[in-house]
Design a protein around this motif. Structure first.
Motif, PDB file in Angstrom:
ATOM      1  N   VAL A  23       0.841  -1.198   0.000  1.00  0.00           N
ATOM      2  CA  VAL A  23       0.000   0.000   0.000  1.00  0.00           C
ATOM      3  C   VAL A  23       0.877   1.250   0.000  1.00  0.00           C
ATOM      4  O   VAL A  23       0.617   2.211  -0.715  1.00  0.00           O
ATOM      5  CB  VAL A  23      -0.966  -0.016   1.205  1.00  0.00           C
ATOM      6  CG1 VAL A  23      -1.659   1.320   1.350  1.00  0.00           C
ATOM      7  CG2 VAL A  23      -1.991  -1.127   1.040  1.00  0.00           C
ATOM      8  N   ARG A  24       1.928   1.234   0.810  1.00  0.00           N
ATOM      9  CA  ARG A  24       2.826   2.392   0.866  1.00  0.00           C
ATOM     10  C   ARG A  24       3.560   2.615  -0.450  1.00  0.00           C
ATOM     11  O   ARG A  24       3.905   3.730  -0.793  1.00  0.00           O
ATOM     12  CB  ARG A  24       3.843   2.208   1.989  1.00  0.00           C
ATOM     13  CG  ARG A  24       3.291   2.553   3.338  1.00  0.00           C
ATOM     14  CD  ARG A  24       4.391   2.598   4.390  1.00  0.00           C
ATOM     15  NE  ARG A  24       3.852   2.054   5.636  1.00  0.00           N
ATOM     16  CZ  ARG A  24       4.139   0.862   6.134  1.00  0.00           C
ATOM     17  NH1 ARG A  24       4.995   0.077   5.532  1.00  0.00           N
ATOM     18  NH2 ARG A  24       3.586   0.468   7.249  1.00  0.00           N
ATOM     19  N   SER A  25       3.814   1.547  -1.181  1.00  0.00           N
ATOM     20  CA  SER A  25       4.566   1.682  -2.433  1.00  0.00           C
ATOM     21  C   SER A  25       3.694   2.175  -3.583  1.00  0.00           C
ATOM     22  O   SER A  25       4.179   2.338  -4.682  1.00  0.00           O
ATOM     23  CB  SER A  25       5.214   0.355  -2.811  1.00  0.00           C
ATOM     24  OG  SER A  25       4.229  -0.584  -3.198  1.00  0.00           O
ATOM     25  N   GLY A  26       2.411   2.386  -3.340  1.00  0.00           N
ATOM     26  CA  GLY A  26       1.557   2.973  -4.358  1.00  0.00           C
ATOM     27  C   GLY A  26       0.525   2.036  -4.930  1.00  0.00           C
ATOM     28  O   GLY A  26      -0.281   2.451  -5.748  1.00  0.00           O
ATOM     29  N   LYS A  27       0.541   0.807  -4.540  1.00  0.00           N
ATOM     30  CA  LYS A  27      -0.495  -0.101  -5.026  1.00  0.00           C
ATOM     31  C   LYS A  27      -1.804   0.235  -4.342  1.00  0.00           C
ATOM     32  O   LYS A  27      -1.842   0.748  -3.237  1.00  0.00           O
ATOM     33  CB  LYS A  27      -0.108  -1.557  -4.746  1.00  0.00           C
ATOM     34  CG  LYS A  27       1.083  -1.995  -5.550  1.00  0.00           C
ATOM     35  CD  LYS A  27       1.368  -3.449  -5.314  1.00  0.00           C
ATOM     36  CE  LYS A  27       2.578  -3.861  -6.115  1.00  0.00           C
ATOM     37  NZ  LYS A  27       2.978  -5.222  -5.848  1.00  0.00           N
TER      38      LYS A  27
END
Length: 65
Positions: A18-22
């Motif tokens: 989630v933090r990586s942009g997914k």
């Protein structure tokens, strides 16, 4: 049944994704509040009923009286 270690590892993987942009599976509470309309659906219905009903009555008055 998964162990506590497995659950923590899966939660960490999900948080990193989630933090990586997914895209998160479930939207956050802030995102849901941002998408909400500032007026309730029933209040919008009442306003539309009054406005449209007033227009219809005014047209009927102009046509038949």
């Amino acid at each position: 049944m998964p162990t506590e270690f497995d659950l923590r590892r899966k939660n960490a993987q999900f948080a990193n994704a989630v933090r990586s942009g997914k895209k998160a599976v479930k939207p956050s509470h802030q995102e849901m509040l941002a998408k909400r309309s500032p007026i309730n659906l029933w209040a919008l219905g009442v306003i539309l009923f009054v406005v449209i009903g007033g227009v219809l009555f005014e047209l009927a008055r102009m046509l038949f009286l």
